[in-house]
Design a protein around this motif. Structure first.
Motif, PDB file in Angstrom:
ATOM      1  N   GLU A 190     -22.660  36.873 -21.262  1.00 42.74           N
ATOM      2  CA  GLU A 190     -21.472  36.083 -20.929  1.00 42.74           C
ATOM      3  C   GLU A 190     -21.545  34.736 -21.638  1.00 42.74           C
ATOM      4  N   LEU A 191     -20.494  34.407 -22.381  1.00 41.81           N
ATOM      5  CA  LEU A 191     -20.476  33.133 -23.076  1.00 41.81           C
ATOM      6  C   LEU A 191     -20.304  32.007 -22.077  1.00 41.81           C
ATOM      7  N   GLY A 192     -20.884  30.860 -22.393  1.00 38.39           N
ATOM      8  CA  GLY A 192     -20.860  29.735 -21.479  1.00 38.39           C
ATOM      9  C   GLY A 192     -19.687  28.811 -21.735  1.00 38.39           C
ATOM     10  N   SER A 193     -19.845  27.566 -21.292  1.00 43.62           N
ATOM     11  CA  SER A 193     -18.815  26.544 -21.477  1.00 43.62           C
ATOM     12  C   SER A 193     -19.490  25.219 -21.783  1.00 43.62           C
ATOM     13  N   GLY A 194     -18.704  24.266 -22.266  1.00 42.33           N
ATOM     14  CA  GLY A 194     -19.245  22.965 -22.620  1.00 42.33           C
ATOM     15  C   GLY A 194     -19.268  22.754 -24.119  1.00 42.33           C
ATOM     16  N   PHE A 195     -19.663  21.564 -24.513  1.00 39.19           N
ATOM     17  CA  PHE A 195     -19.592  21.177 -25.921  1.00 39.19           C
ATOM     18  C   PHE A 195     -20.427  22.080 -26.823  1.00 39.19           C
ATOM     19  N   SER A 196     -21.671  22.345 -26.461  1.00 39.13           N
ATOM     20  CA  SER A 196     -22.544  23.154 -27.316  1.00 39.13           C
ATOM     21  C   SER A 196     -21.974  24.548 -27.530  1.00 39.13           C
TER      22      SER A 196
ATOM     23  N   GLY B 148     -28.307  31.003 -29.652  1.00 39.78           N
ATOM     24  CA  GLY B 148     -28.347  31.629 -28.341  1.00 39.78           C
ATOM     25  C   GLY B 148     -27.766  30.752 -27.254  1.00 39.78           C
ATOM     26  N   THR B 149     -27.568  29.475 -27.573  1.00 38.89           N
ATOM     27  CA  THR B 149     -26.956  28.560 -26.608  1.00 38.89           C
ATOM     28  C   THR B 149     -25.515  28.939 -26.313  1.00 38.89           C
ATOM     29  N   ILE B 150     -24.953  29.853 -27.097  1.00 37.90           N
ATOM     30  CA  ILE B 150     -23.568  30.282 -26.861  1.00 37.90           C
ATOM     31  C   ILE B 150     -23.424  30.981 -25.512  1.00 37.90           C
TER      32      ILE B 150
ATOM     33  N   TYR C  51     -24.714  13.230 -27.461  1.00 42.62           N
ATOM     34  CA  TYR C  51     -23.432  13.818 -27.822  1.00 42.62           C
ATOM     35  C   TYR C  51     -22.306  12.797 -27.692  1.00 42.62           C
ATOM     36  N   ASP C  52     -22.420  11.693 -28.456  1.00 38.01           N
ATOM     37  CA  ASP C  52     -21.328  10.736 -28.501  1.00 38.01           C
ATOM     38  C   ASP C  52     -20.292  11.245 -29.506  1.00 38.01           C
ATOM     39  N   GLU C  53     -19.199  10.518 -29.647  1.00 36.43           N
ATOM     40  CA  GLU C  53     -18.092  11.008 -30.473  1.00 36.43           C
ATOM     41  C   GLU C  53     -18.514  11.249 -31.917  1.00 36.43           C
TER      42      GLU C  53
END
Length: 304
Positions: free
Chosen positions: A127-133, A110-112, A71-73
């Motif tokens: 419950e929705l998560g956090s982070g880039f994905s 489902g990664t949401i 997950y680079d820019e």
């Protein structure tokens, strides 16, 4: 009788190839949108996409760059744009149709949901998560919601990891062949999955169930943990033993092979509550049965 038409956007991957074959077998007319010259319409041509969509019964959007990367820019931008911009393009094209598709099923993930090792995540209580994905998944679904397409029912399909003759199965089977098919990290993280045939059946089911709206989770009701996953992968291949991989070694290895440990260390526990409540029956509810079918080669799109 004129066959119904489905438009598959992003049809070049293993899921898209499988879907094309199965829709044709079910008597549908198939049109495609993609980057390949063989597609009926290319992403840069809104007019051609509108023409392909006009009069179609169903739109299935599978477009999106593979998440199997660092997950680079640059990759972050590609991952986001390949989902959000393609969905935006389809929204413009559907809005311009004289006869728009009755149903638009748009890939989501489902990664949401958050890292969940305590209880399953359903559409209503998850419950929705956090982070880039998760940010990418939210943006993806927000773009679908923002599309103004009267007369077209929009359904984000929150897919678990899809198993078939391709995708995630290739690296897992390669690890098992090399003797490295033991559990990864703690081995307790949940692995939510769905067989590619059941995913196809879910798409048809959702299309036919007019009362289904909002996000729909596409995952088997029988998830496993990583320890059981790798055990079953080894068993399906006749490999008796696999060396476990600790988290620290996974981190180092992920850098070398340019991927993310999130793909195997995040605990994904996705519950298909809407599908179950609507009466959907999974053909491959258990992982052992799904892996046995895959090992027999029946889910290879090249085999008919």
């Amino acid at each position: 009788m004129t066959p119904s038409t489905v438009v598959i956007a992003g049809a070049s991957g293993f899921i898209g190839s499988y879907f094309q074959r199965r829709f044709l077998q079910e008597g549908w007319q198939v049109r495609t949108v993609g980057r390949d010259a063989s597609a009926d319409a290319q992403w840069y041509d809104d007019g051609a996409i509108t023409k392909v969509l006009d009069g179609a019964e169903l739109l299935v959007n599978l477009a999106g760059r593979s998440v199997n990367c660092r997950y680079d820019e640059r990759h972050r931008r590609e991952l986001l744009d390949s989902r959000v911009l393609t969905t935006r393009t389809l929204g413009r094209a559907v809005a311009a149709c004289a006869e728009p598709p009755r149903t638009w099923i748009n890939s989501s993930t489902g990664t949401i949901y958050r890292h969940a090792d305590d209880h399953p995540q359903s559409e209503g209580s998850g419950e929705l998560g956090s982070g880039f994905s998760v940010d990418v998944a939210r943006a993806w679904e927000n773009e679908l919601e923002a599309a103004v397409v009267p007369g077209t029912r929009k359904v984000p399909l929150r897919m678990a990891i899809v198993l078939g003759a391709g995708g995630v199965m290739s690296p897992l089977r390669n690890l098992a062949r090399l003797g490295l098919g033991g559990h990864m990290g703690p081995g307790t993280q949940k692995f939510s999955w769905i067989h590619v045939e059941d995913l196809f059946r879910v798409v048809l089911f959702v299309h036919g169930q007019l009362g289904l709206s909002g996000p729909v989770n596409a995952a088997t009701p029988q998830p496993v943990d990583n320890r059981e996953l790798m055990s079953l992968v080894r068993r399906s291949m006749g490999v008796p033993f696999g060396v476990p991989t600790p988290s620290w070694l996974l981190e180092a290895g992920a850098v070398l092979i340019r991927t993310q440990t999130e793909l195997v260390l995040k605990s994904r526990w996705v519950e298909p509550r809407k599908l179950l409540d609507a009466g959907f029956a999974f053909e491959y509810p258990s992982l052992a049965g799904a892996l046995g079918e895959i090992a027999a080669g029946h889910s290879d799109p090249s085999l008919t």
